[in-house]
Design an enzyme around this catalytic site. Structure first.
Site, PDB file in Angstrom:
ATOM      1  N   GLY A  48       0.817  -1.217   0.000  1.00  0.00           N
ATOM      2  CA  GLY A  48       0.000   0.000   0.000  1.00  0.00           C
ATOM      3  C   GLY A  48       0.845   1.258   0.000  1.00  0.00           C
ATOM      4  N   CYS A  49       1.900   1.255   0.806  1.00  0.00           N
ATOM      5  CA  CYS A  49       2.762   2.434   0.902  1.00  0.00           C
ATOM      6  C   CYS A  49       3.549   2.651  -0.383  1.00  0.00           C
ATOM      7  CB  CYS A  49       3.696   2.301   2.108  1.00  0.00           C
ATOM      8  SG  CYS A  49       2.784   2.249   3.671  1.00  0.00           S
ATOM      9  N   THR A  50       3.924   1.567  -1.048  1.00  0.00           N
ATOM     10  CA  THR A  50       4.610   1.676  -2.333  1.00  0.00           C
ATOM     11  C   THR A  50       3.670   2.264  -3.377  1.00  0.00           C
ATOM     12  OG1 THR A  50       6.069  -0.161  -1.802  1.00  0.00           O
ATOM     13  CG2 THR A  50       5.806   0.373  -4.138  1.00  0.00           C
TER      14      THR A  50
END
Length: 157
Positions: A48-50
């Site tokens: 998700g953060c990527t």
């Protein structure tokens, strides 16, 4: 519960100086006179953060053209941020807040629900700080996917 007070538009943005991926200090005060997106994310190199970081990277030219700088903040150490930046070709500062002091000051660390359990953690949040250092936009519990596009629509960028 410490660090759970949330910011609202019009509030003074808590000032900070944090090390970037290379260990160089970056201060919010350096961005006075310019609008800046400060977004908080749980962990570098997670799916998700990527996705969210790459969406900011891919939108950077239009955000920059609209006068917006971007800063990403997580509890990761600078070495992990450098790996993440290099792996994903990120071209905006990633800042390290392992003590979670800035995360807490922005209300972006505290109780959240994950897989049906209440846990302490980073609350994915995005803020737009105006040129005078005031909060223009405060969004908590944002989704990693589609968030940047939604933010751009709201800011008309």
């Amino acid at each position: 519960m410490q660090g759970m007070s949330r910011l609202s538009p019009g509030d003074a943005a808590p000032d900070f100086t944090l090390p970037d991926a290379d260990g160089k200090p970056v201060s919010l005060a350096e961005y006075r006179g310019r609008r800046v997106v400060v977004y908080f994310y749980p962990a570098a190199s997670t799916p998700g953060c990527t996705k969210q970081a790459c969406d900011f990277r891919d939108s950077l030219a239009s955000l920059d053209a609209a006068g917006l700088a971007v800063l990403g903040v997580s509890p990761d150490k600078p070495a992990k941020l450098a790996k993440f930046r290099d792996a994903e070709g990120l071209t905006f500062p990633l800042l390290s807040d392992p003590e979670r002091e800035v995360l807490s000051a922005y209300g972006a660390f505290g109780e959240k629900t994950m897989y049906g359990k209440t846990v302490q953690g980073v609350i994915r949040s995005t803020f737009v700080i105006d040129p005078d250092g005031k909060v223009e936009v405060a969004q908590y519990n944002v989704r990693a996917t589609g968030h940047v596009a939604k933010l751009r629509r709201e800011l008309e960028v």
